[in-house]
Design an enzyme around this catalytic site. Sequence first.
Site, PDB file in Angstrom:
ATOM      1  N   PHE A 227       0.827  -1.168   0.166  1.00 52.20           N
ATOM      2  CA  PHE A 227      -0.072  -0.121   0.078  1.00 52.20           C
ATOM      3  C   PHE A 227       1.039   1.454   0.146  1.00 52.20           C
ATOM      4  CE2 PHE A 227      -2.313   3.297   2.526  1.00 52.20           C
ATOM      5  CZ  PHE A 227      -3.483   3.252   1.643  1.00 52.20           C
ATOM      6  N   ASP A 228       0.564   2.214  -0.430  1.00 50.54           N
ATOM      7  CA  ASP A 228       1.553   3.514  -0.737  1.00 50.54           C
ATOM      8  C   ASP A 228       2.186   4.139   0.436  1.00 50.54           C
ATOM      9  OD1 ASP A 228      -0.894   4.695   0.040  1.00 50.54           O
ATOM     10  OD2 ASP A 228      -1.215   5.854  -1.730  1.00 50.54           O
TER      11      ASP A 228
ATOM     12  N   ALA B 122      -5.410  -4.498   7.337  1.00 47.40           N
ATOM     13  CA  ALA B 122      -6.381  -3.435   7.313  1.00 47.40           C
ATOM     14  C   ALA B 122      -8.095  -4.066   7.035  1.00 47.40           C
ATOM     15  CB  ALA B 122      -6.106  -2.383   6.243  1.00 47.40           C
TER      16      ALA B 122
ATOM     17  N   LYS C 169     -10.659   0.775   8.660  1.00 44.54           N
ATOM     18  CA  LYS C 169     -11.450  -0.187   7.670  1.00 44.54           C
ATOM     19  C   LYS C 169     -12.408  -1.097   8.179  1.00 44.54           C
ATOM     20  CE  LYS C 169      -7.853   1.863   5.191  1.00 44.54           C
ATOM     21  NZ  LYS C 169      -6.689   1.811   5.108  1.00 44.54           N
TER      22      LYS C 169
HETATM   23  C1  LIG Z   1      -5.188   2.124   4.639  1.00 47.30           C
HETATM   24  C2  LIG Z   1      -4.184   1.346   4.811  1.00 47.30           C
HETATM   25  C3  LIG Z   1      -2.963   1.599   5.232  1.00 47.30           C
HETATM   26  C4  LIG Z   1      -2.461   2.774   5.983  1.00 47.30           C
HETATM   27  O1  LIG Z   1      -3.553   3.022   7.094  1.00 47.30           O
HETATM   28  P1  LIG Z   1      -3.960   4.508   7.489  1.00 47.30           P
HETATM   29  O2  LIG Z   1      -4.964   4.236   8.469  1.00 47.30           O
HETATM   30  O3  LIG Z   1      -4.690   5.245   6.374  1.00 47.30           O
HETATM   31  O4  LIG Z   1      -2.962   5.235   7.997  1.00 47.30           O
HETATM   32  C5  LIG Z   1      -1.932   0.753   5.149  1.00 47.30           C
HETATM   33  N1  LIG Z   1      -2.010  -0.524   4.622  1.00 47.30           N
HETATM   34  C6  LIG Z   1      -3.255  -0.741   3.792  1.00 47.30           C
HETATM   35  C7  LIG Z   1      -3.316  -1.968   3.100  1.00 47.30           C
HETATM   36  C8  LIG Z   1      -4.381   0.287   3.734  1.00 47.30           C
HETATM   37  O5  LIG Z   1      -5.361  -0.347   3.110  1.00 47.30           O
END
Ligand SMILES: *Cc1c(COP(=O)(O)O)cnc(C)c1O
Length: 460
Positions: free
Chosen positions: A125-126, A218, A259
């Site tokens: 993930f970014d 997540a 999430k």
């Molecule tokens: C959203 C997400 C993150 C980062 O989480 P944040 O709560 O936005 O900081 C890391 N990995 C994955 C797979 C995500 O979907």
Amino acid sequence: MSIKYVPEPFRIKMVEKIKMLTREERIEKIKEAKYNLFNLAAEDVYIDLLTDSGTNAMSDDQWAGIMKGDEAYAGGKSYFKVLETVQSIFNYNFVQPVHQGRAAEKVLFPLLLQKGKVAISNMFFDTTRAHVELAGARAIDCVVPEAKNPELRANFKGNMDVEKLEKIILEHGPENVGLIVMTITNNSAGGQPVSIDNMRNVSKIAKKYNIKICIDAARFAENAFFIKEREDEFKNSSIEEITKIMFSYGDMFTMSAKKDAILNMGGLLGVKNDEELFGKVKANCICFEGFTTYGGLSGRDLEAMAQGLKEGMDEDFLRYRIGQIQYLASKLDDENIAYQSPAGGHGIFVDAKAMFPHIPYNEYPGQALAIELYIEAGIRTCDIGSYMLGNDPDSGKQLEADFEFTRLAIPRRVYTQAHFDIMAEALLEIKKRSSSIKGYKITWEPPILRHFQASLEPLK
Ligand SMILES: *Cc1c(COP(=O)(O)O)cnc(C)c1O
């Protein structure tokens, strides 16, 4: 024929008014926003599908928990509730709450990754990639090739390419691989699930070369639901049982609780049994997030988290949630609108390259479709393609992404069947006039993560 909508396993007790501007007003608003949907005021959006992160509707039990939050600086009751809940769900000894997913990455990764090391993932993930790189290491994606073909329907398009994983480990030398990251579901591949079989095989290789596995967790509950539906061995297992098995193949996890834990803010970090590592996690947490028993959250957030984790694993809820997305997907099938298929866990990734074959990657088809969705129906989405990817840091030239997607990310428990019908109708209307839609050019961009801030202009 579209499939039936799975009815909501809840009823609505509180509502929030949303407004619908006229088409002319929307054309004006998006122009004022310089054709960047992040610049729109949320008030000017009718259906907000920018992300499923933190945009969820909490339950009455979560709101009741908010009233019971213990705001003690140290050793609050709400902390112990989270601790017990997390330990019992995942079977990990050590648990650290943090304020969101990237905070867990920031606290953990520098302890395992430094210059000269690499981390390998089924797809980063970014922010996860950014924290690997901030720690000085390099991030390598190793997803199965099926993930790169949107038309191809396979059960577990989020899996790690296990053969390639072993090759990469040997190429870099096992001692230089600081971490294997298993992202479940695989967000960047379109919310595609990872099978237990795949996690087992990755774990065998990790053990063989003495490398630790971190689960990027997540959307763990959505992943568990897909396993129950698609992996024969687990069709009679509960979401709780599947979750324990998935996590048995990791040594630690980082989790954005915005999430699947159905929160508006929160995160978690778990360590299975490495007490020495957890000692260092606690020290970093105190520096970056706050004392260990609140980790950057208020006591009321911790209450909502303990409750949300359980609600997010409820099988009726997951059937409804994944069902909503499959309902939309089946409507798109009827209209021959291509997307990353089969539909993933948290949204639909429409194939904008297929919708606009006349718009090249460097005129941003995914962004063009996102803008059209706003103009057509007030729906806010985002580009997951070359516009998001940006430029090569060395040559400054626009990179070409593997996909040109427009992502419709679905917040949990927020929108109903009629909203989903509007999404499908809007996409169909756009498809009808697709050949008249033009690409965009960037008129201003910041050096990194440009898609959040850039200004664009339609091409003539
Ligand atoms: C959203 C997400 C993150 C980062 O989480 P944040 O709560 O936005 O900081 C890391 N990995 C994955 C797979 C995500 O979907």
